[in-house]
Scaffold this motif. Structure first.
Motif, PDB file in Angstrom:
ATOM      1  N   THR A   1     -30.292  68.797  39.975  1.00  0.00           N
ATOM      2  CA  THR A   1     -30.662  69.704  40.890  1.00  0.00           C
ATOM      3  C   THR A   1     -29.931  70.730  41.332  1.00  0.00           C
ATOM      4  O   THR A   1     -30.200  71.730  41.786  1.00  0.00           O
ATOM      5  CB  THR A   1     -30.874  68.706  42.308  1.00  0.00           C
ATOM      6  N   TYR A   2     -28.679  70.907  40.522  1.00  0.00           N
ATOM      7  CA  TYR A   2     -27.742  71.873  40.698  1.00  0.00           C
ATOM      8  C   TYR A   2     -28.016  72.937  39.202  1.00  0.00           C
ATOM      9  O   TYR A   2     -27.889  72.570  38.346  1.00  0.00           O
ATOM     10  CB  TYR A   2     -26.116  71.188  40.603  1.00  0.00           C
ATOM     11  N   THR A   3     -28.122  74.202  39.740  1.00  0.00           N
ATOM     12  CA  THR A   3     -28.391  74.830  38.391  1.00  0.00           C
ATOM     13  C   THR A   3     -27.646  75.175  37.615  1.00  0.00           C
ATOM     14  O   THR A   3     -27.836  75.096  36.365  1.00  0.00           O
ATOM     15  CB  THR A   3     -28.374  76.475  39.255  1.00  0.00           C
ATOM     16  N   THR A   4     -26.095  75.001  38.005  1.00  0.00           N
ATOM     17  CA  THR A   4     -24.915  74.931  36.866  1.00  0.00           C
ATOM     18  C   THR A   4     -25.288  73.806  35.717  1.00  0.00           C
ATOM     19  O   THR A   4     -25.208  73.954  34.514  1.00  0.00           O
ATOM     20  CB  THR A   4     -23.706  74.738  37.450  1.00  0.00           C
ATOM     21  N   CYS A   5     -25.515  72.695  36.382  1.00  0.00           N
ATOM     22  CA  CYS A   5     -25.832  71.598  35.590  1.00  0.00           C
ATOM     23  C   CYS A   5     -27.020  71.653  34.568  1.00  0.00           C
ATOM     24  O   CYS A   5     -27.222  71.345  33.392  1.00  0.00           O
ATOM     25  CB  CYS A   5     -26.081  70.324  36.460  1.00  0.00           C
TER      26      CYS A   5
ATOM     27  N   CYS B   1     -20.541  68.174  36.128  1.00  0.00           N
ATOM     28  CA  CYS B   1     -21.883  67.921  35.598  1.00  0.00           C
ATOM     29  C   CYS B   1     -21.804  66.482  34.960  1.00  0.00           C
ATOM     30  O   CYS B   1     -20.713  65.901  34.791  1.00  0.00           O
ATOM     31  CB  CYS B   1     -22.541  68.784  34.897  1.00  0.00           C
ATOM     32  N   PHE B   2     -22.927  65.717  34.364  1.00  0.00           N
ATOM     33  CA  PHE B   2     -22.796  64.686  33.693  1.00  0.00           C
ATOM     34  C   PHE B   2     -23.571  64.706  32.307  1.00  0.00           C
ATOM     35  O   PHE B   2     -24.070  65.407  32.210  1.00  0.00           O
ATOM     36  CB  PHE B   2     -23.631  63.607  34.678  1.00  0.00           C
ATOM     37  N   LYS B   3     -23.067  63.524  31.629  1.00  0.00           N
ATOM     38  CA  LYS B   3     -23.553  63.270  30.486  1.00  0.00           C
ATOM     39  C   LYS B   3     -24.074  62.134  30.128  1.00  0.00           C
ATOM     40  O   LYS B   3     -23.328  61.238  30.769  1.00  0.00           O
ATOM     41  CB  LYS B   3     -23.051  64.155  29.214  1.00  0.00           C
ATOM     42  N   PHE B   4     -24.777  61.671  29.172  1.00  0.00           N
ATOM     43  CA  PHE B   4     -25.133  60.265  28.705  1.00  0.00           C
ATOM     44  C   PHE B   4     -24.136  60.021  27.499  1.00  0.00           C
ATOM     45  O   PHE B   4     -24.251  60.583  26.601  1.00  0.00           O
ATOM     46  CB  PHE B   4     -26.647  60.130  28.412  1.00  0.00           C
ATOM     47  N   ASP B   5     -23.524  58.870  27.731  1.00  0.00           N
ATOM     48  CA  ASP B   5     -22.618  58.269  26.866  1.00  0.00           C
ATOM     49  C   ASP B   5     -23.575  57.073  26.159  1.00  0.00           C
ATOM     50  O   ASP B   5     -23.524  56.028  26.527  1.00  0.00           O
ATOM     51  CB  ASP B   5     -21.586  57.740  27.429  1.00  0.00           C
ATOM     52  N   GLU B   6     -23.974  57.177  24.749  1.00  0.00           N
ATOM     53  CA  GLU B   6     -24.774  56.712  23.997  1.00  0.00           C
ATOM     54  C   GLU B   6     -23.748  55.290  23.453  1.00  0.00           C
ATOM     55  O   GLU B   6     -24.314  54.234  23.096  1.00  0.00           O
ATOM     56  CB  GLU B   6     -25.268  57.243  22.894  1.00  0.00           C
TER      57      GLU B   6
ATOM     58  N   CYS C   1     -18.842  72.591  37.780  1.00  0.00           N
ATOM     59  CA  CYS C   1     -19.887  73.007  38.521  1.00  0.00           C
ATOM     60  C   CYS C   1     -19.426  73.541  40.032  1.00  0.00           C
ATOM     61  O   CYS C   1     -19.080  72.927  40.963  1.00  0.00           O
ATOM     62  CB  CYS C   1     -20.700  72.115  38.965  1.00  0.00           C
ATOM     63  N   GLN C   2     -19.443  74.807  40.165  1.00  0.00           N
ATOM     64  CA  GLN C   2     -19.090  75.226  41.495  1.00  0.00           C
ATOM     65  C   GLN C   2     -19.731  75.115  42.682  1.00  0.00           C
ATOM     66  O   GLN C   2     -19.654  74.918  43.661  1.00  0.00           O
ATOM     67  CB  GLN C   2     -19.015  77.026  41.051  1.00  0.00           C
ATOM     68  N   GLU C   3     -20.972  74.802  42.441  1.00  0.00           N
ATOM     69  CA  GLU C   3     -22.025  74.626  43.557  1.00  0.00           C
ATOM     70  C   GLU C   3     -22.424  73.392  43.739  1.00  0.00           C
ATOM     71  O   GLU C   3     -22.962  72.796  44.893  1.00  0.00           O
ATOM     72  CB  GLU C   3     -23.407  75.408  43.056  1.00  0.00           C
ATOM     73  N   CYS C   4     -21.846  72.345  43.067  1.00  0.00           N
ATOM     74  CA  CYS C   4     -21.838  70.936  43.244  1.00  0.00           C
ATOM     75  C   CYS C   4     -20.941  70.597  44.465  1.00  0.00           C
ATOM     76  O   CYS C   4     -19.751  71.186  44.570  1.00  0.00           O
ATOM     77  CB  CYS C   4     -21.637  70.267  42.021  1.00  0.00           C
TER      78      CYS C   4
ATOM     79  N   LYS D   1     -28.606  74.400  33.818  1.00  0.00           N
ATOM     80  CA  LYS D   1     -28.575  75.356  32.678  1.00  0.00           C
ATOM     81  C   LYS D   1     -27.673  74.720  31.791  1.00  0.00           C
ATOM     82  O   LYS D   1     -28.021  75.219  30.398  1.00  0.00           O
ATOM     83  CB  LYS D   1     -27.898  76.600  33.194  1.00  0.00           C
ATOM     84  N   SER D   2     -26.585  74.001  31.852  1.00  0.00           N
ATOM     85  CA  SER D   2     -25.809  73.562  30.615  1.00  0.00           C
ATOM     86  C   SER D   2     -26.605  72.851  29.768  1.00  0.00           C
ATOM     87  O   SER D   2     -26.088  72.563  28.787  1.00  0.00           O
ATOM     88  CB  SER D   2     -24.552  72.928  31.473  1.00  0.00           C
ATOM     89  N   ILE D   3     -27.709  72.139  30.163  1.00  0.00           N
ATOM     90  CA  ILE D   3     -28.389  71.243  29.246  1.00  0.00           C
ATOM     91  C   ILE D   3     -29.582  71.726  28.610  1.00  0.00           C
ATOM     92  O   ILE D   3     -30.183  71.117  27.819  1.00  0.00           O
ATOM     93  CB  ILE D   3     -28.638  69.950  29.948  1.00  0.00           C
ATOM     94  N   ARG D   4     -29.816  73.068  29.047  1.00  0.00           N
ATOM     95  CA  ARG D   4     -31.062  73.755  28.620  1.00  0.00           C
ATOM     96  C   ARG D   4     -30.563  74.382  27.169  1.00  0.00           C
ATOM     97  O   ARG D   4     -29.670  74.753  26.861  1.00  0.00           O
ATOM     98  CB  ARG D   4     -31.641  75.132  29.346  1.00  0.00           C
ATOM     99  N   ARG D   5     -31.366  74.050  26.132  1.00  0.00           N
ATOM    100  CA  ARG D   5     -31.103  74.663  24.890  1.00  0.00           C
ATOM    101  C   ARG D   5     -32.057  75.631  24.161  1.00  0.00           C
ATOM    102  O   ARG D   5     -33.143  75.712  24.668  1.00  0.00           O
ATOM    103  CB  ARG D   5     -31.298  73.467  23.726  1.00  0.00           C
TER     104      ARG D   5
END
Length: 151
Positions: A141-145, A109-114, A127-130, A147-151
């Protein structure tokens, strides 16, 4: 037929080889670093970081949020490409941001680098499904990604 002692030695040797391989793969992933110069910092992206509660979950919502952020009209000297909508993690929060797309060979998955104002691979979130090759702005759009950013 192998004796019990030889069989145990063979199993121990195979397990040791597998553990060494996994350790070397893990250390390679953790040592991957992005290197950017001062000219590569996306200053415009840093101005438009929008913390949100959740990411959009369908194409229509993604297009609407992109329109609201006005990504297509933002130009930044950090990239020759236009900036595109992303919804990704950034530290302990979720952000929407207009940033250059990143093309990744790898199932992460990805993240924003400030520090750089860029979306980069998050090698902590496999991300298995990516697909093995994918763009950063598709990550949501990938469930794994998502879900990983939901808090």
């Amino acid at each position: 037929m192998m004796s019990g002692y030889r069989c145990r030695l063979l199993i121990i040797a195979l397990l040791s080889m597998q553990a060494n391989h996994l350790n070397s793969v893990g250390s390679k992933v953790s040592r991957v670093q992005m290197r950017f110069t001062k000219e590569d910092v996306c200053k415009e992206a840093l101005k438009k970081v929008n913390p949100v509660e959740s990411c959009p979950s369908d194409k229509i919502s993604i297009q609407e949020r992109s329109r609201i952020l006005n990504c297509k009209d933002i130009r930044d000297s950090c990239s020759s490409e236009e900036l595109v909508f992303h919804c990704v993690s950034s530290g302990d929060k979720i952000v929407e941001v207009c940033a250059p797309r990143y093309y990744l060979d790898g199932k992460y998955c990805f993240k924003f680098d400030e520090e750089t104002g860029r979306v980069i691979p998050d090698y902590q979130v496999f991300c298995q499904e990516c697909p093995f090759q994918h763009y950063s702005n598709d990550s949501v759009t990938y469930t794994t990604c998502s879900k990983s950013i939901r808090r």
